[in-house]
Design a protein around this motif. Structure first.
Motif: not given
Length: 892
Positions: A570, A575, A579-580, A583, A597, A607, A610-611
């Motif tokens: 990040y 991003p 994220e991967r 998760l 999540a 996360l 990223v959102a």
């Protein structure tokens, strides 16, 4: 039920045994069933098989319900049933056979005068047995002979004689033995031939449903869960359940009583002590009392507690006698739970000083055998905390305080440890427990004292070298943790180097048994390095843990490392990668659906960040809330800084600039400052000032930020441009070019600032190209926030389809919530050419590729090229979607 003899012969009566004593009529009486007797059909049906096999054995513990089962079954039979309780077996073989013949006579089975009667109390001659077997074999209707308490038959001669008669009688007799022990008969032959029916202790145990029915007969109604718990505690033991039911009848709250009764204060204790314990020899009683302090035991462990060497023989015999000693397999045993409770209470009364010593012996033996968890329990029970601490440290198991299945158990166990004793081992354990609760000051103080004690031992020949090496490695592990929690990367590096030196002296078997300690050490080191901004070194330590062979013990460390690696991605502007990895810290319950999540921790913060980049603000807030555990503050500076940054960015996106400033201003207490943390908090604060029309303040904040952090360079360029200094903005952007590993979250922002600069210079073609490139890069990562943050200039451009559905409809006012709901469709990243529109129009008319080529006088390959380009610009993959998307955008 007793019936007349089917052969119709005159009976031969006798009313005395070979000694001349009258027969005890109670030995022939079928026991009466109590009013609360529960007939269990499954057992009765199994016992019916006794009619098909010559031998049936019902064997179980005292009070297992075997006698009442046989008595109830016998009372329902139409065939002749002879009942004999074998209490007279100790009076000699002749007396036993005299009683057996009398039992047959009372059941209506007559024998001729040729059979006769035993003349001596001590023996029965072969002539009598042979003639009895011959007459029984001639019967047309078999007689059922039930011998209760057959475990009293200890004379092998009687057993051999009974087996001879049974074998020779053939179809004329069915023998049912009710016994606590396996009878003295060649059962293996009957088993091999399939001519035996057996009902064992496990089958005699009540099921939860049967227990509920039995309690109901006593006027007690118990929920299914409570009945199941009672069955578990009693192991379905019939007498235990009956005695519990009788005792509960006099209680004001029977349900609570049945949940919480103390076995040693009930009639169950009287029953087991009288029927089981006191029937054993003094040495066997001593062994049972000593092993009662154990949850499970093997012969060697029992010998360690008794100081003898006969445990294997005694335990095997007790199990064979159904004396409430259960066999677990692989030479391990355990006591029936109620029997164990009662024996422990009896031990405390009989030898109150012995219990602690037994626990200490057990702890030492179990640690040597590798059963650390059980060893700790016994050391704690003996209040021997020095031994408990040495076991945890010496076995290299200190990491289990922080991770694994036993972390809560260890924390609870050592929470009972008082201030004494004080040694390196006990201080390390106390420090670990305090640090696991984020009590950093207290944990650090304990750790310093332990380190001083270890330093004083340097060069000493005392103690086990392996234990000393494990203690030093454990100390270094805690040092890296304290360094991580306090933001002291130099201290973490020193501790890691020391750990690398001492781990060479730790046995490989310990390192393999407890991989979590090294995994956690590297996790703490990686976190400390990341805080210091040494991203490459941090990634190396973190990746080592992630790439190691995953086990349950290291799973938590792997998740933490993935969270840190996600944060690195990040920060670098990637991003999607972030994220991967975030998760990957959880496992999807449904592989076909999206993974859930993560819970509290760094992965949820990433996360959320990223959102924000995707302008999914409600989801970002939910993830931020999930990342923060109100009961526990963020444990380390990395997480604290991440929380402040994400909070500030969400507030900025919602237009609450003042709250964003406050979030960015939250101090993170650490020994050294973090360059990326300072850069990102400065970026949040600068963006807030810029949104309030204070570009000079934004420039100053970013100038003071450390190094050439890309997020600061982009923000400073935007601020310089807003302040009217385009040359300074361009210079700042040029400083980003050597950093080739930057991801789209940063390069998209940089491209938009360059596009604004191009527009200031009047180079509108360059501006459009830069904006188009930004859209292309953003589409891959679904980034929308950079366009919302770019400023109002972007919304004034005649972008047409290029920005439709991607850019917000207008600027967000301060304090107003961002739009939520379904995300708009992906944009057209470039305008369609005239020929591409021609192809799309014909595509909408359902023309094939060949027909379009013929209609436009071009080749089929040219049509395919136009279609491929149009698909890319419309962000679709199929013809139908391309036509639908083009209509939505007004292109058709």
């Amino acid at each position: 039920m007793a019936v007349p003899d089917g052969n119709g012969r005159a009976p031969t009566a006798s009313h005395a045994d070979p000694r001349g004593d009258p027969f005890l009529r109670t030995q022939f009486a079928v026991p009466a069933r109590p009013v609360t007797f529960l007939r269990r059909d499954r057992l009765a049906e199994h016992l019916d098989e006794a009619l098909l096999t010559p031998l049936t054995v019902v064997h179980g513990a005292a009070g297992a319900g075997k006698t009442l089962l046989a008595a109830d079954w016998a009372s329902t039979r139409d065939e002749p049933v002879a009942w004999l309780t074998a209490q007279v077996a100790d009076r000699g073989g002749g007396t036993f056979w005299a009683y057996l013949l009398e039992a047959l006579r009372l059941a209506g089975v007559t024998t001729s005068a040729d059979v006769g009667l035993p003349a001596e109390a001590g023996r029965a001659d072969d002539r009598l047995l042979t003639r009895l077997a011959a007459e029984l074999s001639a019967r047309t209707t078999p007689v059922i002979l039930v011998v209760d308490e057959y475990d009293r038959v200890t004379d092998p001669e009687i057993a051999d004689q009974l087996e001879f008669v049974l074998r020779q009688a053939g179809h004329g007799m069915r023998l049912v033995l009710v016994t606590r022990t396996e009878p003295l008969l060649p059962l293996h032959r009957y088993r091999a031939a399939g001519t035996i029916t057996e009902i064992r202790n496990a089958e005699l145990a009540f099921t939860p449903g049967e227990a509920s029915a039995l309690l109901a007969l006593h006027g007690l109604r118990l929920p299914a869960d409570d009945a199941g718990a009672l069955v578990e505690r009693t192991r379905g033991w019939a007498a235990g359940l009956r005695l519990c039911a009788l005792a509960a009848q006099g209680e004001p709250d029977p349900r609570t009583f049945l949940k919480e009764f103390e076995a040693d204060r009930t009639t169950i204790a009287d029953f087991l002590l009288a029927e089981v314990l006191k029937r054993q020899t003094a040495q066997t009683q001593d062994l049972l009392l000593r092993v009662s302090v154990l949850e499970r035991f093997c012969p060697d462990l029992a010998n360690a507690l008794t100081g003898r060497t006969d445990a294997e023989r005694v335990l095997t015999a007790l199990h064979g006698q159904n004396a409430f000693v259960e066999y677990l397999g692989h030479a391990w045993f355990r006591l029936h739970p109620l029997f164990g409770e009662i024996l422990r209470a009896y031990l405390r009364v009989r030898s109150p000083e012995l219990e602690a010593e037994l626990h200490r012996r057990a702890a030492r033996w179990l640690r040597r055998s590798g059963s650390l968890g059980e060893a700790l329990g016994h050391a704690a029970a003996a209040d021997d905390w020095e031994t408990a601490a040495r076991a945890v440290i010496g076995d290299l198991a200190l990491g289990e305080v922080f991770t694994g299945l036993h972390c809560d158990d260890l924390s609870r166990l050592f929470s009972r440890m008082g201030p004494e004793p004080a040694s390196a081992a006990t201080d390390l354990v106390r420090a670990a427990c305090e640090l696991s609760r984020c009590e950093v000051a207290r944990g650090s103080s304990r750790l310093r004292r332990a380190a001083q004690a270890l330093a004083a031992q340097a060069g000493s020949a005392d103690g086990d070298p392996a234990d000393l090496a494990a203690t030093r490695l454990s100390c270094a592990f805690l040092e890296t943790l304290v360094a991580r929690l306090t933001g002291a990367p130099g201290r973490a590096e020193r501790a890691a180097r020391f750990a690398e030196q001492v781990r060479r002296d730790v046995p490989d078997a310990l390192l393999e048994a407890h991989p979590e300690l090294i995994a956690l050490l590297l996790t703490h080191l990686g976190s400390a390095r990341l805080w210091a901004g040494r991203v490459r070194d941090a990634r190396a330590a973190l990746t080592t843990v992630v790439d190691s062979s995953g086990t349950g013990a290291t799973e938590q460390a792997r998740r933490e490392c993935l969270g840190h690696l996600a944060l690195i991605d990040y920060l670098k502007g990637w991003p999607g990668r972030a994220e991967r990895k975030a998760l990957a810290t959880v496992t999807a319950a449904d592989r076909g659906g999206p993974p859930p999540a993560p819970g509290p921790g760094l992965a949820s913060l990433v996360l959320a960040a990223v959102a924000v980049e995707r302008d999914e603000l409600d989801r970002a807030q939910a993830l931020l809330d999930a990342a923060v555990d109100a009961r526990h503050p963020p444990p380390d500076p990395v997480t604290q800084a991440g929380r402040a940054i994400v909070t500030g960015r969400i507030l900025l996106a919602r237009g609450d600039t003042q709250a964003a400033l406050e979030a960015a201003d939250r101090a993170v207490v650490a020994d050294v400052a973090s360059p990326w943390a300072e850069a990102h908090t400065a970026s949040v604060a600068a963006a807030a000032h810029l949104a309030e029309g204070r570009p000079e303040m934004a420039v100053k904040l970013l100038e003071d930020a450390p190094g050439d952090e890309p997020v600061c360079l982009v923000g400073a360029a935007q601020a310089e441009l807003a302040a009217g200094r385009p040359e300074a903005a361009a210079e700042l952007l040029d400083r980003m070019r050597p950093q080739g590993d930057l991801g789209p979250a940063l390069t998209v922002r940089a491209a938009l600032v360059r596009a604004q600069l191009a527009g200031e210079d009047g180079d509108y073609a360059a501006r459009r190209g830069l904006v188009s490139r930004a859209f292309r890069e953003a589409r891959r990562e679904r980034l929308r926030r950079p366009f919302a943050d770019a400023g109002p200039w972007l919304r004034t451009l005649p972008l047409g389809a290029l920005a439709e559905g991607w850019l917000p409809c207008g600027p967000t006012r301060r304090g107003s919530p961002a739009r939520t709901g379904e995300q708009p469709a992906l944009p057209v990243v470039e305008e369609l050419s005239g020929r591409e529109r021609d192809v799309l129009r014909r595509l909408a008319q359902m023309m094939s590729t060949e027909e379009i080529a013929a209609d436009l006088y071009v080749s089929v390959n040219t049509v395919k090229t136009h279609l491929k380009s149009a698909y890319r610009k419309l962000a679709v993959n199929r013809r139908h979607d391309a036509v639908r998307r083009a209509r939505e955008l007004g292109l058709l």
